[in-house]
Design an enzyme around this catalytic site. Structure first.
Site, PDB file in Angstrom:
ATOM      1  N   GLU A  16      64.665 -11.058   6.600  1.00 10.45           N
ATOM      2  CA  GLU A  16      66.003 -11.403   7.088  1.00 10.45           C
ATOM      3  C   GLU A  16      66.482 -10.368   8.079  1.00 10.45           C
ATOM      4  O   GLU A  16      66.331  -9.167   7.861  1.00 10.45           O
ATOM      5  CB  GLU A  16      67.044 -11.437   5.955  1.00 10.45           C
ATOM      6  CG  GLU A  16      67.001 -12.672   5.107  1.00 10.45           C
ATOM      7  CD  GLU A  16      68.056 -12.657   4.010  1.00 10.45           C
ATOM      8  OE1 GLU A  16      69.135 -12.065   4.205  1.00 10.45           O
ATOM      9  OE2 GLU A  16      67.762 -13.221   2.951  1.00 10.45           O
TER      10      GLU A  16
ATOM     11  N   HIS B 163      66.741 -16.962  -5.437  1.00 10.40           N
ATOM     12  CA  HIS B 163      67.719 -16.439  -4.484  1.00 10.40           C
ATOM     13  C   HIS B 163      69.094 -16.662  -5.108  1.00 10.40           C
ATOM     14  O   HIS B 163      69.923 -17.394  -4.589  1.00 10.40           O
ATOM     15  CB  HIS B 163      67.571 -17.137  -3.130  1.00 10.40           C
ATOM     16  CG  HIS B 163      68.198 -16.399  -1.979  1.00 10.40           C
ATOM     17  ND1 HIS B 163      67.522 -16.088  -0.818  1.00 10.40           N
ATOM     18  CD2 HIS B 163      69.442 -15.915  -1.795  1.00 10.40           C
ATOM     19  CE1 HIS B 163      68.321 -15.447   0.034  1.00 10.40           C
ATOM     20  NE2 HIS B 163      69.503 -15.331  -0.538  1.00 10.40           N
TER      21      HIS B 163
ATOM     22  N   ASN C  29      64.768  -7.047   4.206  1.00 17.00           N
ATOM     23  CA  ASN C  29      65.963  -7.557   4.881  1.00 17.00           C
ATOM     24  C   ASN C  29      66.717  -6.380   5.463  1.00 17.00           C
ATOM     25  O   ASN C  29      67.036  -5.428   4.751  1.00 17.00           O
ATOM     26  CB  ASN C  29      66.878  -8.289   3.897  1.00 17.00           C
ATOM     27  CG  ASN C  29      66.241  -9.569   3.355  1.00 17.00           C
ATOM     28  OD1 ASN C  29      65.162  -9.965   3.805  1.00 17.00           O
ATOM     29  ND2 ASN C  29      66.895 -10.192   2.414  1.00 17.00           N
TER      30      ASN C  29
ATOM     31  N   ARG D 168      61.266 -19.875   5.631  1.00 16.06           N
ATOM     32  CA  ARG D 168      61.521 -19.235   4.332  1.00 16.06           C
ATOM     33  C   ARG D 168      62.733 -19.908   3.687  1.00 16.06           C
ATOM     34  O   ARG D 168      63.806 -19.939   4.288  1.00 16.06           O
ATOM     35  CB  ARG D 168      61.796 -17.748   4.549  1.00 16.06           C
ATOM     36  CG  ARG D 168      62.250 -17.006   3.318  1.00 16.06           C
ATOM     37  CD  ARG D 168      62.455 -15.501   3.593  1.00 16.06           C
ATOM     38  NE  ARG D 168      62.871 -14.830   2.388  1.00 16.06           N
ATOM     39  CZ  ARG D 168      64.108 -14.369   2.166  1.00 16.06           C
ATOM     40  NH1 ARG D 168      65.037 -14.470   3.093  1.00 16.06           N
ATOM     41  NH2 ARG D 168      64.418 -13.803   1.020  1.00 16.06           N
TER      42      ARG D 168
ATOM     43  N   GLU E  76      66.328  -9.876  -2.827  1.00 10.46           N
ATOM     44  CA  GLU E  76      67.349  -8.856  -3.014  1.00 10.46           C
ATOM     45  C   GLU E  76      67.800  -8.682  -4.463  1.00 10.46           C
ATOM     46  O   GLU E  76      68.966  -8.944  -4.801  1.00 10.46           O
ATOM     47  CB  GLU E  76      68.559  -9.168  -2.136  1.00 10.46           C
ATOM     48  CG  GLU E  76      68.218  -9.302  -0.674  1.00 10.46           C
ATOM     49  CD  GLU E  76      69.455  -9.294   0.226  1.00 10.46           C
ATOM     50  OE1 GLU E  76      70.572  -9.269  -0.297  1.00 10.46           O
ATOM     51  OE2 GLU E  76      69.275  -9.277   1.454  1.00 10.46           O
TER      52      GLU E  76
ATOM     53  N   TYR F 249      70.051  -5.317   8.086  1.00  9.72           N
ATOM     54  CA  TYR F 249      71.219  -5.719   8.890  1.00  9.72           C
ATOM     55  C   TYR F 249      71.938  -4.536   9.531  1.00  9.72           C
ATOM     56  O   TYR F 249      72.397  -4.616  10.658  1.00  9.72           O
ATOM     57  CB  TYR F 249      72.224  -6.483   8.013  1.00  9.72           C
ATOM     58  CG  TYR F 249      71.740  -7.848   7.588  1.00  9.72           C
ATOM     59  CD1 TYR F 249      71.976  -8.962   8.375  1.00  9.72           C
ATOM     60  CD2 TYR F 249      71.027  -8.021   6.399  1.00  9.72           C
ATOM     61  CE1 TYR F 249      71.528 -10.220   7.996  1.00  9.72           C
ATOM     62  CE2 TYR F 249      70.570  -9.281   6.011  1.00  9.72           C
ATOM     63  CZ  TYR F 249      70.817 -10.381   6.815  1.00  9.72           C
ATOM     64  OH  TYR F 249      70.361 -11.615   6.444  1.00  9.72           O
TER      65      TYR F 249
END
Ligand code: GCO
Length: 477
Positions: free
Chosen positions: A376, A126, A299, A82, A171, A301
């Site tokens: 991600e 991005h 994504n 990606r 995002e 985290y």
């Protein structure tokens, strides 16, 4: 389940193992072959905006070293890669004819992936908006969405048949809120009404570009990547539940609603009425924003712990991925962001694999027919090169083990997850943190630009080869 069976969790053979990067974070060659300036060039060259005064001028020099990087991708055994296309490299100024030299770079990269049997997942945006478009108003202005559609038409037309999955945005939350409300990201503006206008124009641009991908690359898959927030309430009080709902509307509903349901959450409009009247939403926009996507990129985290702030005492603003507190989450200044229990990564983000499982299960409950992939997940730690020349990063291996296991747990409970992309292939320019935070599974020496596999890279390649979670100690052997 016994510990043993936990430790040997396996994944379906068609599960896609990938890794992710982004143009400005790795490419460098910022002024080469006709590339125009982006908002990140301007921002990073503005004193005080990026730690250490770092810029993406050279970054990992991937623009010149992409063949070596392709060989690392192949060496790891990745099924998919990606990356993102730098809009100002292929259409400097954000309008007009494509820049052939810029397009040729992506053709070479794509051909190199295809020759190595790696599936290309290309993100159209991005975060590197051509500076000229910011000068004309940026994402708070509707015309930017129309410019984006023109760019999508040109670049999907030029590259379409080489790309397996087209992702419209990475995002949009960060573009809108960090770019236009908190200002910690480019272009560094701080106006809540502008941020919400940006939210809407990003949703609109997603829908416009999604339709273009469908028309011009009918066999490609269509996707978007959202950094969905897992927000936990500080207590079971009604006030804390209301605080969580407000944040959820801003962070998640503001994008999931238009993109997957063709509407904004009703509460979002009322809770932000003192910020904007949403007059920028025109008839038909929400129908446009909703375009069926083949796979939703997520994504993940860390988590957020939120509570109601009654206005007394100091407001708490602990941080997390997406800079929860650094962001004046638009219209939610009655919310406390509480410090969460550790352990933490080098970013100060709490490590909570259960949040991954919870998030995947929530999305599959709310959108049962929507396949997902993790686009991600990964962690920054303060890696060091050992005297033996290797980078032993057991904390990263442990983080990856737990989070990939958490993906497996969600799948076991019924979530339709098609793949996992590790952030990141290489150490790179971590936005406002510059080169001070290392997310790579491959170390980059910023003096020599030499690449070195960390233990986590060895560990991940074993996982890919077997579709089975290797023991965390296996990489260091
Ligand atoms: C983001 C971006 C990446 C970051 C990564 C670590 O999620 O912010 O997609 O570019 O580098 O997430 O912060």
């Amino acid at each position: 389940m016994s510990l043993l069976s936990d430790r040997s969790r396996s994944f379906p053979s068609d599960f896609v193992w990938g890794s992710a990067t982004a143009s400005y974070q790795i490419e460098g060659a910022a002024q080469e072959d006709g590339r125009g300036p982006s908002i990140w060039d301007t921002f990073s060259h503005t004193p005080g905006k990026v730690e250490g005064g770092d810029t993406g001028d050279v970054a990992d020099d991937h623009y010149h070293r992409y063949v070596e990087d392709l060989d690392h991708i192949k060496g790891l055994g990745l099924d998919a890669y990606r990356f993102s296309i730098a809009w100002p490299r292929v259409q400097p100024g954000g309008a007009g004819a494509l820049n052939d030299k810029g397009v040729d770079f992506y053709k070479r990269l794509l051909d190199g992936l295809l020759e190595r049997g790696v599936r290309p997942v290309a993100t159209l945006y991005h975060w590197d908006l051509p500076q000229e478009l910011e000068d004309a108003g940026g994402w708070p202005v509707r015309d930017t969405a129309l410019r984006f559609a023109d760019y999508a038409t040109a670049i999907v037309g030029a590259l379409g048949d080489r790309v397996h999955t087209w992702t419209t945005f990475n995002e949009p939350y960060c573009t809108a809120y960090l770019g236009y409300a908190s200002g910690v990201h480019a272009p560094g503006r701080t106006n809540g009404a502008d941020a919400l206008a940006a939210v809407h124009h990003l949703n609109l641009a997603h829908g416009l570009a999604g339709r273009i991908v469908r028309d011009l690359a009918p066999t490609a898959e269509l996707s978007v990547t959202l950094n969905l927030a897992v927000i936990r309430p500080a207590s079971d009080s009604a006030e804390d539940a209301a605080a969580v709902r407000k944040l959820d509307n801003i962070a998640n509903g503001a994008f999931l609603g238009p993109m997957l349901e063709g509407k904004y959450p009703a509460d979002l409009l009322t809770q932000t009425a003192h910020v904007t009247d949403w007059a920028f939403v025109q008839d038909g926009d929400l129908a446009t924003a909703r375009v069926p996507i083949d796979v939703l990129g997520i994504n993940y985290y860390s988590t957020i712990l939120a509570g109601h702030w009654d206005g007394t005492g100091e407001r708490q603003q602990a941080d997390g991925h997406g800079d929860s507190a650094a962001t004046p989450w638009v219209g939610v200044d009655d919310v406390n962001f509480l410090l969460q229990p550790g352990p933490y990564t080098a970013m100060g983000w709490n490590i909570e694999p259960q949040g991954m499982t919870d998030l995947l299960l929530r999305i599959s409950r709310e959108y049962p027919d929507q396949p997902m992939m993790i686009t991600e997940n990964g962690a920054a730690f303060d890696d060091e090169v050992s005297p033996d020349g290797r980078v032993h990063d057991p904390l990263r291996v442990d983080y990856l083990y737990r989070h990939i296991d958490a993906v497996g747990a969600a799948m076991e409970a019924g979530a339709d997850v098609r793949g996992y992309f590790l952030w990141s292939l290489l150490d790179n320019f971590e936005w406002a943190y510059g080169y001070s935070k290392r997310f790579g599974i491959i170390r980059v020496d910023y003096n020599t630009l030499e690449r070195t596999w960390k233990d986590s890279a060895i560990w991940y390649s074993k996982l890919i080869a077997t579709d089975q979670l290797p023991d965390v100690t296996s990489a260091a052997e």
